[in-house]
Each structure stands twice: as structure tokens, then as C-alpha cells.
Design a protein around this motif. Structure first.
Motif, PDB file in Angstrom:
ATOM      1  N   ASP A 143       0.811  -1.218   0.000  1.00  0.00           N
ATOM      2  CA  ASP A 143       0.000   0.000   0.000  1.00  0.00           C
ATOM      3  C   ASP A 143       0.845   1.270   0.000  1.00  0.00           C
ATOM      4  N   LEU A 144       2.076   1.177   0.497  1.00  0.00           N
ATOM      5  CA  LEU A 144       2.938   2.358   0.574  1.00  0.00           C
ATOM      6  C   LEU A 144       3.787   2.565  -0.669  1.00  0.00           C
ATOM      7  N   VAL A 145       3.981   1.507  -1.464  1.00  0.00           N
ATOM      8  CA  VAL A 145       4.840   1.609  -2.647  1.00  0.00           C
ATOM      9  C   VAL A 145       4.172   2.477  -3.710  1.00  0.00           C
ATOM     10  N   ASP A 146       4.966   3.355  -4.313  1.00  0.00           N
ATOM     11  CA  ASP A 146       4.495   4.196  -5.415  1.00  0.00           C
ATOM     12  C   ASP A 146       4.477   3.355  -6.687  1.00  0.00           C
ATOM     13  N   HIS A 147       3.325   2.784  -7.018  1.00  0.00           N
ATOM     14  CA  HIS A 147       3.227   1.899  -8.175  1.00  0.00           C
ATOM     15  C   HIS A 147       3.362   2.646  -9.484  1.00  0.00           C
ATOM     16  N   GLU A 148       3.005   3.936  -9.484  1.00  0.00           N
ATOM     17  CA  GLU A 148       3.086   4.726 -10.711  1.00  0.00           C
ATOM     18  C   GLU A 148       4.523   4.873 -11.191  1.00  0.00           C
ATOM     19  N   ASN A 149       5.455   4.717 -10.255  1.00  0.00           N
ATOM     20  CA  ASN A 149       6.869   4.891 -10.579  1.00  0.00           C
ATOM     21  C   ASN A 149       7.528   3.576 -11.005  1.00  0.00           C
ATOM     22  N   LEU A 150       6.746   2.498 -11.038  1.00  0.00           N
ATOM     23  CA  LEU A 150       7.276   1.184 -11.399  1.00  0.00           C
ATOM     24  C   LEU A 150       6.636   0.680 -12.689  1.00  0.00           C
ATOM     25  N   ASN A 151       7.401  -0.085 -13.443  1.00  0.00           N
ATOM     26  CA  ASN A 151       6.900  -0.660 -14.685  1.00  0.00           C
ATOM     27  C   ASN A 151       6.218  -1.990 -14.377  1.00  0.00           C
ATOM     28  N   VAL A 152       5.074  -1.900 -13.709  1.00  0.00           N
ATOM     29  CA  VAL A 152       4.330  -3.095 -13.301  1.00  0.00           C
ATOM     30  C   VAL A 152       2.868  -2.931 -13.672  1.00  0.00           C
ATOM     31  N   SER A 153       2.186  -4.080 -13.796  1.00  0.00           N
ATOM     32  CA  SER A 153       0.772  -4.029 -14.157  1.00  0.00           C
ATOM     33  C   SER A 153      -0.115  -4.779 -13.171  1.00  0.00           C
ATOM     34  N   SER A 154       0.508  -5.346 -12.128  1.00  0.00           N
ATOM     35  CA  SER A 154      -0.297  -6.113 -11.171  1.00  0.00           C
ATOM     36  C   SER A 154       0.403  -6.212  -9.825  1.00  0.00           C
ATOM     37  N   ARG A 155      -0.353  -6.605  -8.825  1.00  0.00           N
ATOM     38  CA  ARG A 155       0.197  -6.845  -7.493  1.00  0.00           C
ATOM     39  C   ARG A 155       1.259  -7.937  -7.541  1.00  0.00           C
ATOM     40  N   LYS A 156       1.015  -8.971  -8.367  1.00  0.00           N
ATOM     41  CA  LYS A 156       1.959 -10.077  -8.510  1.00  0.00           C
ATOM     42  C   LYS A 156       3.322  -9.567  -8.971  1.00  0.00           C
ATOM     43  N   GLU A 157       3.346  -8.629  -9.885  1.00  0.00           N
ATOM     44  CA  GLU A 157       4.617  -8.115 -10.397  1.00  0.00           C
ATOM     45  C   GLU A 157       5.345  -7.281  -9.341  1.00  0.00           C
ATOM     46  N   VAL A 158       4.598  -6.566  -8.514  1.00  0.00           N
ATOM     47  CA  VAL A 158       5.229  -5.831  -7.410  1.00  0.00           C
ATOM     48  C   VAL A 158       5.892  -6.825  -6.458  1.00  0.00           C
ATOM     49  N   PHE A 159       5.219  -7.934  -6.201  1.00  0.00           N
ATOM     50  CA  PHE A 159       5.776  -8.971  -5.339  1.00  0.00           C
ATOM     51  C   PHE A 159       7.085  -9.513  -5.922  1.00  0.00           C
ATOM     52  N   HIS A 160       7.108  -9.745  -7.241  1.00  0.00           N
ATOM     53  CA  HIS A 160       8.329 -10.257  -7.867  1.00  0.00           C
ATOM     54  C   HIS A 160       9.466  -9.245  -7.794  1.00  0.00           C
ATOM     55  N   ILE A 161       9.141  -7.972  -7.912  1.00  0.00           N
ATOM     56  CA  ILE A 161      10.168  -6.938  -7.757  1.00  0.00           C
ATOM     57  C   ILE A 161      10.747  -7.000  -6.348  1.00  0.00           C
ATOM     58  N   MET A 162       9.884  -7.165  -5.356  1.00  0.00           N
ATOM     59  CA  MET A 162      10.353  -7.266  -3.982  1.00  0.00           C
ATOM     60  C   MET A 162      11.261  -8.483  -3.807  1.00  0.00           C
ATOM     61  N   GLN A 163      10.911  -9.599  -4.439  1.00  0.00           N
ATOM     62  CA  GLN A 163      11.742 -10.800  -4.353  1.00  0.00           C
ATOM     63  C   GLN A 163      13.128 -10.555  -4.964  1.00  0.00           C
ATOM     64  N   ILE A 164      13.150  -9.897  -6.116  1.00  0.00           N
ATOM     65  CA  ILE A 164      14.421  -9.606  -6.797  1.00  0.00           C
ATOM     66  C   ILE A 164      15.277  -8.684  -5.936  1.00  0.00           C
ATOM     67  N   LEU A 165      14.679  -7.627  -5.415  1.00  0.00           N
ATOM     68  CA  LEU A 165      15.423  -6.669  -4.586  1.00  0.00           C
ATOM     69  C   LEU A 165      15.926  -7.324  -3.303  1.00  0.00           C
ATOM     70  N   THR A 166      15.119  -8.219  -2.735  1.00  0.00           N
ATOM     71  CA  THR A 166      15.545  -8.926  -1.534  1.00  0.00           C
ATOM     72  C   THR A 166      16.751  -9.814  -1.826  1.00  0.00           C
ATOM     73  N   ALA A 167      16.724 -10.516  -2.962  1.00  0.00           N
ATOM     74  CA  ALA A 167      17.836 -11.389  -3.339  1.00  0.00           C
ATOM     75  C   ALA A 167      19.115 -10.587  -3.566  1.00  0.00           C
ATOM     76  N   VAL A 168      18.992  -9.448  -4.265  1.00  0.00           N
ATOM     77  CA  VAL A 168      20.161  -8.593  -4.520  1.00  0.00           C
ATOM     78  C   VAL A 168      20.698  -8.033  -3.206  1.00  0.00           C
ATOM     79  N   THR A 169      19.805  -7.673  -2.305  1.00  0.00           N
ATOM     80  CA  THR A 169      20.220  -7.118  -1.015  1.00  0.00           C
ATOM     81  C   THR A 169      20.949  -8.163  -0.177  1.00  0.00           C
ATOM     82  N   PHE A 170      20.413  -9.377  -0.106  1.00  0.00           N
ATOM     83  CA  PHE A 170      21.076 -10.459   0.620  1.00  0.00           C
ATOM     84  C   PHE A 170      22.470 -10.717   0.052  1.00  0.00           C
TER      85      PHE A 170
END
Length: 206
Positions: A143-170
Motif C-alpha cells: 500500500d505504501l509503494v508508489d506503483h506509478e513509478n514502477l513498470n508493473v501491471s499487477s500486485r503479482k509483479e510488485v511482489f516479484h520486484i520485492m523478491q528480486i530486490l531482496t535477493a540482490v540485497t542479501f
């Protein structure tokens, strides 16, 4: 999960036990840790330990859960601070985790956690980013993420972005700590990878 008797302890006694466990898990990994050392530091008999925890893993994952909860709260605060900019928010989490690990009582604990990463440990760290529909914590982030600033079309894609960022961060946390990088050097490498993700990895056909 600690037993009810642990949560019913007076705060002072609870903190003594937490500090003793953290000291041992800062000295060695979970697998090499000794309950006897925790008991000696805390000044309690062996029977008392098992009144509070099932075993040393129970104590370890309690500490790790508390750390993960703090990181989640910081992510929420940073998303608000940076007005939903996910990349700025998670970059600040990376920085604060490195700075947090520099603290006398935290550096070796975080180092042992990251350098002995397995599925269960990683899952504990990332439990706040699961897409489970019952996970209100992920809803808070979404709910806090600025979706307009991301190249996504669904909640599922936001989740995948979070997974990618988490993996890169780890990956960067483990690399930075295992190679004893300075915080500026670690941040430079991490932000380079974030910029590559932001700009995309393929050139747009002219």
C-alpha cells in the motif's frame, strides 16, 4: 517460538537471557553454539533454559525474528520518508543494516547469520515480504509503494520486484561482510546494481 514463561519474565531477567544468547550466537554460528555458554553468561541453571525455549534453535530464531521485525519497521518508515520510492527505501535498509552490524553488540551476530545462511534463516529474514493473502505486513508495504513509478501491471509483479530486490540485497550484504568492505564501498557496489535494475538490462531498439 519461546514459551509463555519467557514472555512472562520480568524485563530485566528477559534482557539478561537475550544478551547471553546474542553473545553466544555472536561468538559462533547457530550450529556451533553451546547452551552451556548461554547458561553460564545468563547465570541460570539448565532446567530454566528449557522452561523458556525448546532448544538453542528456538532462542536463535527468536533473536532473528526480532531483527527481521525491526528491519520491516524501518522499511515501512523509509517508504513513508521517500514517498513510496521502493529503491530509495530498500537502499536505506541496506545502509542501516550495515551500520547496525557495526555496533559492538550486533556486528558479529549479523555476520554469523549472513555467513551461515540457509533456507530457514533466509525465510525468517524475508517472512515480512511474503505474498500470502493473510500477511498484513506485506499489505502494509504494498500500500505504501508508489506503483506509478514502477513498470508493473499487477500486485503479482510488485511482489516479484520485492523478491528480486531482496535477493540482490542479501547477496550484497553477504559479499560486503565476508569481504570486510567499508560502508561507502559496499553502498557503491549495491547502488550500481540497483541502477542496473532500474534502467533495465536490455537496450531499447532504436
Amino acid at each position: 517460538m519461546p514459551k509463555a514463561t519467557f514472555f512472562n519474565l520480568k524485563e530485566e531477567k528477559k534482557q539478561i537471557l537475550i544478551d547471553a544468547a546474542k553473545k553466544e550466537f555472536s561468538r559462533v554460528s547457530l550450529y556451533d553454539a553451546s547452551i552451556s555458554n548461554i547458561l553460564k553468561t545468563a547465570g541460570i541453571p539448565r532446567g530454566s533454559f528449557y522452561q523458556y525455549f525448546e532448544d538453542k534453535e528456538d532462542a536463535f530464531f527468536y533473536l532473528l525474528n526480532e531483527h527481521a521485525r525491526e528491519r520491516h519497521e524501518h522499511l515501512i518508515a523509509n517508504l513513508k520518508k521517500f514517498e513510496g520510492d521502493l529503491f530509495k527505501a530498500i537502499s536505506e535498509i541496506f545502509r542501516s543494516t550495515l551500520e547496525h552490524s557495526e555496533d559492538t553488540g550486533q556486528r558479529d551476530f549479523i555476520r554469523n547469520v549472513l555467513l551461515n545462511m540457509n533456507y530457514k534463516i533466509e525465510n525468517t529474514f524475508s517472512q515480512y515480504l511474503t505474498e500470502d493473502v493473510t500477511n498484513n505486513r506485506y499489505d502494509d508495504i504494498y500500500d505504501l509503494v508508489d506503483h506509478e513509478n514502477l513498470n508493473v501491471s499487477s500486485r503479482k509483479e510488485v511482489f516479484h520486484i520485492m523478491q528480486i530486490l531482496t535477493a540482490v540485497t542479501f547477496h550484497n550484504l553477504i559479499h560486503s561482510i565476508s569481504n570486510n568492505l567499508s560502508i561507502p564501498d559496499a553502498m557503491a557496489k549495491y547502488q550500481t546494481e540497483l541502477r542496473l535494475l532500474q534502467s533495465g538490462l536490455l537496450r531499447t531498439p532504436s
